[in-house]
Design a protein around this motif. Structure first.
Motif, PDB file in Angstrom:
ATOM      1  N   GLY A   1      -7.717  -3.627  23.053  1.00  0.00           N
ATOM      2  CA  GLY A   1      -7.810  -2.913  21.782  1.00  0.00           C
ATOM      3  C   GLY A   1      -6.798  -3.504  20.818  1.00  0.00           C
ATOM      4  O   GLY A   1      -5.858  -4.206  21.238  1.00  0.00           O
ATOM      5  N   SER A   2      -6.958  -3.199  19.529  1.00  0.00           N
ATOM      6  CA  SER A   2      -5.994  -3.782  18.592  1.00  0.00           C
ATOM      7  C   SER A   2      -4.635  -3.089  18.724  1.00  0.00           C
ATOM      8  O   SER A   2      -3.624  -3.638  18.298  1.00  0.00           O
ATOM      9  CB  SER A   2      -6.510  -3.779  17.164  1.00  0.00           C
ATOM     10  N   ASP A   3      -4.589  -1.913  19.324  1.00  0.00           N
ATOM     11  CA  ASP A   3      -3.273  -1.296  19.579  1.00  0.00           C
ATOM     12  C   ASP A   3      -2.415  -2.208  20.452  1.00  0.00           C
ATOM     13  O   ASP A   3      -1.229  -2.402  20.191  1.00  0.00           O
ATOM     14  CB  ASP A   3      -3.440   0.065  20.279  1.00  0.00           C
TER      15      ASP A   3
ATOM     16  N   VAL B   1      -1.528  -8.399   8.941  1.00  0.00           N
ATOM     17  CA  VAL B   1      -2.537  -7.640   8.198  1.00  0.00           C
ATOM     18  C   VAL B   1      -3.509  -7.055   9.224  1.00  0.00           C
ATOM     19  O   VAL B   1      -4.199  -7.787   9.933  1.00  0.00           O
ATOM     20  CB  VAL B   1      -3.260  -8.528   7.158  1.00  0.00           C
ATOM     21  N   ASP B   2      -3.498  -5.747   9.309  1.00  0.00           N
ATOM     22  CA  ASP B   2      -4.327  -5.019  10.287  1.00  0.00           C
ATOM     23  C   ASP B   2      -5.681  -4.733   9.632  1.00  0.00           C
ATOM     24  O   ASP B   2      -5.798  -3.855   8.775  1.00  0.00           O
ATOM     25  CB  ASP B   2      -3.578  -3.725  10.651  1.00  0.00           C
ATOM     26  N   GLU B   3      -6.676  -5.500  10.039  1.00  0.00           N
ATOM     27  CA  GLU B   3      -8.000  -5.373   9.423  1.00  0.00           C
ATOM     28  C   GLU B   3      -8.977  -4.603  10.325  1.00  0.00           C
ATOM     29  O   GLU B   3     -10.132  -4.977  10.478  1.00  0.00           O
ATOM     30  CB  GLU B   3      -8.555  -6.766   9.088  1.00  0.00           C
ATOM     31  N   ALA B   4      -8.490  -3.490  10.875  1.00  0.00           N
ATOM     32  CA  ALA B   4      -9.340  -2.692  11.771  1.00  0.00           C
ATOM     33  C   ALA B   4     -10.654  -2.282  11.096  1.00  0.00           C
ATOM     34  O   ALA B   4     -11.685  -2.165  11.746  1.00  0.00           O
ATOM     35  CB  ALA B   4      -8.577  -1.453  12.246  1.00  0.00           C
ATOM     36  N   TYR B   5     -10.588  -2.066   9.765  1.00  0.00           N
ATOM     37  CA  TYR B   5     -11.769  -1.513   9.068  1.00  0.00           C
ATOM     38  C   TYR B   5     -12.417  -2.503   8.108  1.00  0.00           C
ATOM     39  O   TYR B   5     -13.238  -2.110   7.282  1.00  0.00           O
ATOM     40  CB  TYR B   5     -11.351  -0.233   8.332  1.00  0.00           C
ATOM     41  N   ILE B   6     -12.055  -3.769   8.198  1.00  0.00           N
ATOM     42  CA  ILE B   6     -12.480  -4.744   7.182  1.00  0.00           C
ATOM     43  C   ILE B   6     -14.003  -4.947   7.149  1.00  0.00           C
ATOM     44  O   ILE B   6     -14.556  -5.297   6.111  1.00  0.00           O
ATOM     45  CB  ILE B   6     -11.754  -6.101   7.410  1.00  0.00           C
TER      46      ILE B   6
ATOM     47  N   ARG C   1      -7.724  -7.607  14.339  1.00  0.00           N
ATOM     48  CA  ARG C   1      -9.062  -6.990  14.261  1.00  0.00           C
ATOM     49  C   ARG C   1      -9.323  -6.155  15.518  1.00  0.00           C
ATOM     50  O   ARG C   1      -8.644  -6.307  16.530  1.00  0.00           O
ATOM     51  CB  ARG C   1     -10.141  -8.092  14.203  1.00  0.00           C
ATOM     52  N   THR C   2     -10.361  -5.352  15.444  1.00  0.00           N
ATOM     53  CA  THR C   2     -10.743  -4.550  16.613  1.00  0.00           C
ATOM     54  C   THR C   2     -12.257  -4.542  16.809  1.00  0.00           C
ATOM     55  O   THR C   2     -12.999  -4.700  15.842  1.00  0.00           O
ATOM     56  CB  THR C   2     -10.245  -3.090  16.466  1.00  0.00           C
ATOM     57  N   MET C   3     -12.662  -4.344  18.033  1.00  0.00           N
ATOM     58  CA  MET C   3     -14.092  -4.163  18.320  1.00  0.00           C
ATOM     59  C   MET C   3     -14.426  -2.681  18.464  1.00  0.00           C
ATOM     60  O   MET C   3     -15.539  -2.318  18.796  1.00  0.00           O
ATOM     61  CB  MET C   3     -14.465  -4.904  19.595  1.00  0.00           C
ATOM     62  N   SER C   4     -13.427  -1.816  18.217  1.00  0.00           N
ATOM     63  CA  SER C   4     -13.637  -0.377  18.431  1.00  0.00           C
ATOM     64  C   SER C   4     -14.505   0.279  17.361  1.00  0.00           C
ATOM     65  O   SER C   4     -15.104   1.313  17.615  1.00  0.00           O
ATOM     66  CB  SER C   4     -12.296   0.353  18.446  1.00  0.00           C
ATOM     67  N   LYS C   5     -14.530  -0.286  16.178  1.00  0.00           N
ATOM     68  CA  LYS C   5     -15.196   0.392  15.063  1.00  0.00           C
ATOM     69  C   LYS C   5     -16.549  -0.261  14.770  1.00  0.00           C
ATOM     70  O   LYS C   5     -17.589   0.283  15.097  1.00  0.00           O
ATOM     71  CB  LYS C   5     -14.307   0.364  13.811  1.00  0.00           C
TER      72      LYS C   5
END
Ligand code: PMP
Length: 357
Positions: free
Chosen positions: A82-84, A178-183, A204-208
């Protein structure tokens, strides 16, 4: 007394509730759609003999698929649980100076927790009243690094890339994360800036947008030297972060671009539908570019404040098995953060809000 004075005592991050059963879950910004069918095929296709063995510590198959998708080299990619996990490794790796690291006063509430647990001094820079970022504040403070979520959470506000670039350019001696979790739901990625600046890491994350919150897969892009530093720290903590099933699932998700586009477009459509519904009910909110809306209402009952209203609605929705996120911290306690669900879920939410208001 005893061992107590040797304990690392921390105030932990509080994740959103994970209620089970038949509920409408709009509290942790998950994707309302299942992951690509190719993800399930990849998980089902796992060879049991592979589970006997440790996973690939370099995550090569996944990293090369990510690199190919974004037009990067494999050694510009780092992956984690996860991005965490990726962000936590970034804090540990890049924020080892003496000056405080900087991040906005209203942002992802894990940043101050990681800073605390790793003993990193930090300073929160106030956002403007409309929750936009005042980049001048990040250009004048001597700092040990900077972390920014873009779009920001929990506000959903996306900053122009020029603002992000100004901050990176003004801080050549600090790493800017730069945390682009929602980009993927809007906003401009900082990816093109990687060629220009050494002091940039994008997370980045694959969670969203890839519907894999349960698999725990996140990744980062950076220059080769920075990624090497990250790997050195990772291999000093836990070499096998990503498990075999997660590696296979995440690789299949990144390879199915068509499905990814289809579900993100649906989420964006639902978000705009949600905004219209909330506006009609008297809510105000910034122009969210994420998969959630951070909404405020003046209140309707006699003497009811915006904060009272937010709490009352949060509880009323919960009684009706609709979970949204409420934060008790001052200022943001006037808001509800509502994750974007399916069109049907958004209809039910708006109808329920009508009853509650
Ligand atoms: N960054 C931001 C801004 C987030 O809101 C979240 C979700 N809680 C994360 C990172 C972490 O997401 P994950 O660990 O699921 O990739």
């Amino acid at each position: 007394m005893g061992y107590e004075d040797k304990v690392r005592k921390v105030i932990p991050y509080t994740p959103g509730e994970q209620p089970r059963g038949e509920v409408i879950k709009l509290n942790t910004n998950e994707c309302p759609y299942p992951p690509s069918p190719k993800v399930m095929a990849a998980v089902r296709g796992l060879d049991e003999r592979d589970l006997r063995k440790y996973p690939d510590p370099l995550c090569s198959g996944l990293n090369s698929a990510i690199a190919e998708y974004y037009g990067l080299e494999e050694d510009q990619v780092f992956t984690g649980v996860g991005s965490d996990d990726v962000l936590s490794m970034c804090f540990l790796t890049f924020f080892n100076g003496h000056d405080p690291i900087l991040f906005p006063d209203i942002t992802y509430s894990f940043y101050d927790v990681w800073a605390s647990v790793y003993g990193i001094p930090y300073k929160c820079i106030p956002l403007r009243e409309d929750f936009s970022l005042d980049s001048s504040e990040y250009r004048k403070v001597k700092n040990g690094g900077i972390v920014l979520a873009n779009p920001n959470a929990p506000t959903g506000i996306a900053e122009d890339l020029s603002i992000i670039e100004e901050i990176i350019e003004a801080n050549p001696d600090s790493m800017v994360i730069v945390d682009e979790a929602y980009i993927d739901f809007g906003g401009e990625t900082a990816l093109p800036l990687l060629k220009k600046y050494e002091n940039l890491i994008i997370v980045r994350t694959m969670s969203k947008s890839r519907a894999l919150a349960g698999i725990r897969a996140g990744y980062a892009f950076g220059n080769k030297k920075a990624i090497k530093y990250l790997n050195d720290v990772k291999f000093s903590v836990n070499s096998y972060t990503m498990n075999t099933a997660a590696l296979a699932a995440a690789k299949a998700a990144i390879e199915d671009d068509g499905y990814f586009r289809e579900i993100t477009e649906k989420v964006i459509r639902s978000r705009e539908q949600l905004k219209t519904g909330l506006k009609d009910l008297g809510f105000t909110f910034g122009d969210s570019k994420a998969n959630f809306v951070f909404a405020r209402h003046e209140g309707v009952l006699d003497g009811e404040t915006a904060a009272d209203f937010a709490k009352r609605i949060f509880e009323g929705l919960k009684e009706r098995n609709i979970f949204v996120r409420y934060f008790s911290r001052k200022v943001i306690n006037e808001y509800l953060r509502i994750s974007v669900g399916t069109e049907e879920e958004m209809r039910i939410l708006i109808d329920t809000l009508k009853e509650l208001i």
